[in-house]
Design a protein around this motif. Structure first.
Motif, PDB file in Angstrom:
ATOM      1  N   ALA A   6       0.830  -1.447   0.163  1.00 19.31           N
ATOM      2  CA  ALA A   6       0.243  -0.238   0.149  1.00 19.31           C
ATOM      3  C   ALA A   6       0.824   1.246  -0.119  1.00 19.31           C
ATOM      4  CB  ALA A   6      -0.850   0.110   1.038  1.00 19.31           C
ATOM      5  N   LYS A   7       0.003   2.224  -0.732  1.00 16.86           N
ATOM      6  CA  LYS A   7       1.365   3.554  -0.931  1.00 16.86           C
ATOM      7  C   LYS A   7       0.361   4.917  -1.119  1.00 16.86           C
ATOM      8  CE  LYS A   7       4.755   6.296  -1.681  1.00 16.86           C
ATOM      9  NZ  LYS A   7       5.818   6.236  -1.355  1.00 16.86           N
ATOM     10  N   PHE A   8       0.062   5.197   0.395  1.00 20.39           N
ATOM     11  CA  PHE A   8      -0.514   6.357   0.265  1.00 20.39           C
ATOM     12  C   PHE A   8       0.067   7.572   0.146  1.00 20.39           C
ATOM     13  CE2 PHE A   8      -1.270   3.401   3.715  1.00 20.39           C
ATOM     14  CZ  PHE A   8      -2.925   3.302   3.720  1.00 20.39           C
ATOM     15  N   VAL A   9      -1.323   8.343  -1.058  1.00 20.83           N
ATOM     16  CA  VAL A   9      -0.331   9.271  -1.901  1.00 20.83           C
ATOM     17  C   VAL A   9      -0.840  10.460  -2.107  1.00 20.83           C
ATOM     18  CG1 VAL A   9       0.048   7.614  -3.846  1.00 20.83           C
ATOM     19  CG2 VAL A   9      -2.164   8.657  -3.611  1.00 20.83           C
ATOM     20  N   SER A  10      -1.882  10.753  -0.840  1.00 17.24           N
ATOM     21  CA  SER A  10      -2.871  11.760  -0.765  1.00 17.24           C
ATOM     22  C   SER A  10      -3.377  12.744  -1.884  1.00 17.24           C
ATOM     23  CB  SER A  10      -1.695  13.512  -0.066  1.00 17.24           C
ATOM     24  OG  SER A  10      -1.352  12.876   0.764  1.00 17.24           O
ATOM     25  N   GLN A  11      -4.658  11.629  -2.340  1.00 21.05           N
ATOM     26  CA  GLN A  11      -4.996  12.304  -3.846  1.00 21.05           C
ATOM     27  C   GLN A  11      -5.625  10.968  -3.773  1.00 21.05           C
ATOM     28  OE1 GLN A  11      -4.230  14.548  -6.994  1.00 21.05           O
ATOM     29  NE2 GLN A  11      -3.875  15.853  -5.334  1.00 21.05           N
ATOM     30  N   LYS A  12      -7.265  11.305  -4.051  1.00 23.37           N
ATOM     31  CA  LYS A  12      -8.561   9.764  -4.483  1.00 23.37           C
ATOM     32  C   LYS A  12      -7.877   9.651  -6.382  1.00 23.37           C
ATOM     33  CE  LYS A  12     -11.875  12.150  -1.717  1.00 23.37           C
ATOM     34  NZ  LYS A  12     -13.187  12.323  -2.001  1.00 23.37           N
ATOM     35  N   ILE A  13      -7.621   8.454  -5.717  1.00 24.72           N
ATOM     36  CA  ILE A  13      -7.096   7.982  -7.108  1.00 24.72           C
ATOM     37  C   ILE A  13      -8.329   7.069  -8.591  1.00 24.72           C
ATOM     38  CG2 ILE A  13      -5.774   6.505  -8.778  1.00 24.72           C
ATOM     39  CD1 ILE A  13      -4.019   8.222  -6.866  1.00 24.72           C
ATOM     40  N   SER A  14      -8.709   7.714  -9.504  1.00 22.74           N
ATOM     41  CA  SER A  14      -9.891   7.163 -10.134  1.00 22.74           C
ATOM     42  C   SER A  14      -8.796   6.431 -11.131  1.00 22.74           C
ATOM     43  CB  SER A  14      -9.844   8.630 -10.713  1.00 22.74           C
ATOM     44  OG  SER A  14      -9.610   9.187 -11.890  1.00 22.74           O
ATOM     45  N   LYS A  15      -7.432   6.723 -11.427  1.00 22.61           N
ATOM     46  CA  LYS A  15      -7.222   5.646 -12.620  1.00 22.61           C
ATOM     47  C   LYS A  15      -6.576   4.763 -12.351  1.00 22.61           C
ATOM     48  CE  LYS A  15     -10.807   5.764 -15.192  1.00 22.61           C
ATOM     49  NZ  LYS A  15     -11.624   4.058 -15.176  1.00 22.61           N
ATOM     50  N   THR A  16      -5.478   3.315 -12.588  1.00 26.98           N
ATOM     51  CA  THR A  16      -4.195   3.286 -12.492  1.00 26.98           C
ATOM     52  C   THR A  16      -4.430   2.124 -13.571  1.00 26.98           C
ATOM     53  OG1 THR A  16      -5.460   0.918 -11.297  1.00 26.98           O
ATOM     54  CG2 THR A  16      -4.283   2.850 -10.264  1.00 26.98           C
ATOM     55  N   ARG A  17      -3.243   2.120 -14.038  1.00 24.42           N
ATOM     56  CA  ARG A  17      -3.122   1.406 -15.581  1.00 24.42           C
ATOM     57  C   ARG A  17      -1.385   1.190 -15.067  1.00 24.42           C
ATOM     58  NH1 ARG A  17      -7.407   0.938 -15.905  1.00 24.42           N
ATOM     59  NH2 ARG A  17      -8.797   1.899 -17.454  1.00 24.42           N
ATOM     60  N   TRP A  18      -0.710   0.029 -15.941  1.00 25.36           N
ATOM     61  CA  TRP A  18       0.384  -0.982 -16.024  1.00 25.36           C
ATOM     62  C   TRP A  18       0.602   0.069 -17.135  1.00 25.36           C
ATOM     63  CZ3 TRP A  18       3.128  -2.171 -12.365  1.00 25.36           C
ATOM     64  CH2 TRP A  18       2.605  -3.221 -11.132  1.00 25.36           C
ATOM     65  N   ARG A  19       1.976   0.300 -17.916  1.00 24.57           N
ATOM     66  CA  ARG A  19       2.916   0.822 -18.800  1.00 24.57           C
ATOM     67  C   ARG A  19       3.616  -0.939 -19.583  1.00 24.57           C
ATOM     68  NH1 ARG A  19       8.413   3.170 -19.105  1.00 24.57           N
ATOM     69  NH2 ARG A  19       9.466   1.090 -18.469  1.00 24.57           N
ATOM     70  N   PRO A  20       2.156  -0.831 -20.537  1.00 21.69           N
ATOM     71  CA  PRO A  20       2.345  -2.258 -21.959  1.00 21.69           C
ATOM     72  C   PRO A  20       3.774  -2.855 -21.419  1.00 21.69           C
ATOM     73  CG  PRO A  20       1.590  -0.418 -23.061  1.00 21.69           C
ATOM     74  CD  PRO A  20       2.263  -0.211 -21.365  1.00 21.69           C
ATOM     75  N   ILE A  21       3.681  -3.730 -21.613  1.00 13.24           N
ATOM     76  CA  ILE A  21       5.501  -4.803 -21.891  1.00 13.24           C
ATOM     77  C   ILE A  21       5.053  -5.340 -23.203  1.00 13.24           C
ATOM     78  CG2 ILE A  21       6.128  -4.200 -19.596  1.00 13.24           C
ATOM     79  CD1 ILE A  21       5.211  -7.271 -19.100  1.00 13.24           C
ATOM     80  N   SER A  22       6.510  -6.035 -24.151  1.00 14.61           N
ATOM     81  CA  SER A  22       5.867  -6.970 -25.241  1.00 14.61           C
ATOM     82  C   SER A  22       4.799  -8.003 -25.113  1.00 14.61           C
ATOM     83  CB  SER A  22       7.280  -7.401 -25.470  1.00 14.61           C
ATOM     84  OG  SER A  22       7.001  -8.041 -26.900  1.00 14.61           O
ATOM     85  N   SER A  23       4.375  -8.617 -25.550  1.00 12.90           N
ATOM     86  CA  SER A  23       3.837  -9.826 -25.369  1.00 12.90           C
ATOM     87  C   SER A  23       5.322 -10.725 -24.954  1.00 12.90           C
ATOM     88  CB  SER A  23       2.924 -10.253 -26.360  1.00 12.90           C
ATOM     89  OG  SER A  23       3.599 -11.300 -27.796  1.00 12.90           O
ATOM     90  N   THR A  24       5.590 -10.965 -25.910  1.00 21.42           N
ATOM     91  CA  THR A  24       7.254 -11.936 -25.483  1.00 21.42           C
ATOM     92  C   THR A  24       8.315 -11.766 -24.608  1.00 21.42           C
ATOM     93  OG1 THR A  24       7.974 -10.943 -26.950  1.00 21.42           O
ATOM     94  CG2 THR A  24       7.090 -12.501 -28.672  1.00 21.42           C
ATOM     95  N   SER A  25       8.280 -10.330 -24.252  1.00 21.00           N
ATOM     96  CA  SER A  25       9.107 -10.653 -22.903  1.00 21.00           C
ATOM     97  C   SER A  25       8.243 -11.415 -21.213  1.00 21.00           C
ATOM     98  CB  SER A  25       9.017  -8.879 -22.439  1.00 21.00           C
ATOM     99  OG  SER A  25       9.092  -8.481 -20.759  1.00 21.00           O
TER     100      SER A  25
END
Length: 301
Positions: A6-25
């Motif tokens: 858990a990381k408290f960030v002092s902001q209500k978070i509406s969206k989270t997304r991983w940066r994509p990686i190669s399908s072969t990675s």
């Protein structure tokens, strides 16, 4: 659950997304983006969970790499590619941010102001989906926009695509998209057609429960899942019929006693509203109204 950070960030978070990686990675994702809402100053932020040392299990907090002020609430957020992030705003605008990895900075790369609007005011842009170089946006105004990177104007608009709020959009195929709305409709649109009518409308008979999210099966494009306000997960086959072929109670809902889906609670029981989650391989990141983000690299498969 073990290995959840858990990381408290002092902001209500509406969206989270991983940066994509190669399908072969063979590597696990290490960078993700978040967007905030309902704060005095909203932000788009880039975080790293790169492992330090050679430990088998990641046990450190996400580290903030950079952030940038965002006009309005972040309603949706998608990676266009390894460097660019597209956001949807409650002001009706759509913005592309570029992440410069060498200097760990963010900057605005491109913006479409008032992509969504009512006759007398802006309308929130509620969803975006990317298939570079194309971006599709939907909004509270019932409008669908087709945008293209490095093209200043809007390539195509389907006005009055819906009489109600469109909550989410995803690509079905290169020229086809799916949308869900606030009266329980799943609609298919084909950009090869010149008209403003959907090529198909699917719905649960007699049920007008809002649908809030939609996604397609990664390997079987005709299989689609939607999530409803009543906590119901619906599975659809867009090739056959206009109704879902499977209904599962994914979350407890009012006046509902069905229990057809095995669930595991991965977060502390007192966690406030979970607004967004993203799973890539065995890695999960989610954001909450409790001003916290949670990361685990041990999602059960």
């Amino acid at each position: 659950m073990e290995y959840i950070n858990a990381k408290f960030v002092s902001q209500k978070i509406s969206k989270t997304r991983w940066r994509p990686i190669s399908s072969t990675s063979l590597q696990q994702p290490e960078v993700f983006a978040t967007g905030s809402w309902d704060n005095e100053d909203n932000k788009v932020s880039i975080w790293s969970v790169a492992e330090q040392g050679m430990q088998d299990d990641y046990e450190g907090d996400p580290q903030l790499l950079c952030e940038y002020k965002h006009d309005g609430d972040v309603m949706d957020l998608q990676f266009l590619d390894q460097e660019r992030i597209v956001t949807a705003s409650s002001t009706g605008s759509v913005t592309i941010f570029r992440h410069y990895q060498n200097s760990q900075t963010l900057s605005v790369n491109q913006r479409w102001e008032r992509a969504h609007y009512h006759s007398c005011d802006n309308a929130p842009c509620t969803g975006v989906v990317c298939n570079s170089p194309e971006i599709v946006t939907v909004g509270e105004d019932g409008r669908i926009n087709l945008l293209r990177v490095d093209h200043k104007g809007i390539v195509r608009t389907i006005d009055n695509a819906d009489s109600s709020t469109i909550h989410a959009v995803t690509f079905l195929r290169t020229t086809e998209i799916l949308t869900v709305n606030s009266i329980g409709h799943l609609k298919m649109w084909d950009f090869r057609q010149q008209g403003n009518e959907p090529s198909q409308i699917l719905s649960l008979t007699g049920d007008r429960v809002p649908l809030h999210c939609v996604d397609r099966h990664p390997n079987q494009q005709h299989i689609v899942a939607t999530g409803g306000q009543d906590g119901m997960l619906c599975i659809w086959d867009v090739r056959q019929g206009n109704m879902p072929y499977s209904l599962m109670e994914a979350h407890s809902a009012e006046n509902s006693s069905k229990g057809r889906l095995e669930t595991t609670n991965m977060l502390p029981s007192q966690t406030m509203s979970v607004n967004s989650l993203d799973v890539l391989g065995q890695c999960l990141v989610c954001g909450t109204d409790g001003e916290a983000i949670y990361v685990t690299k041990q999602v059960p498969m």
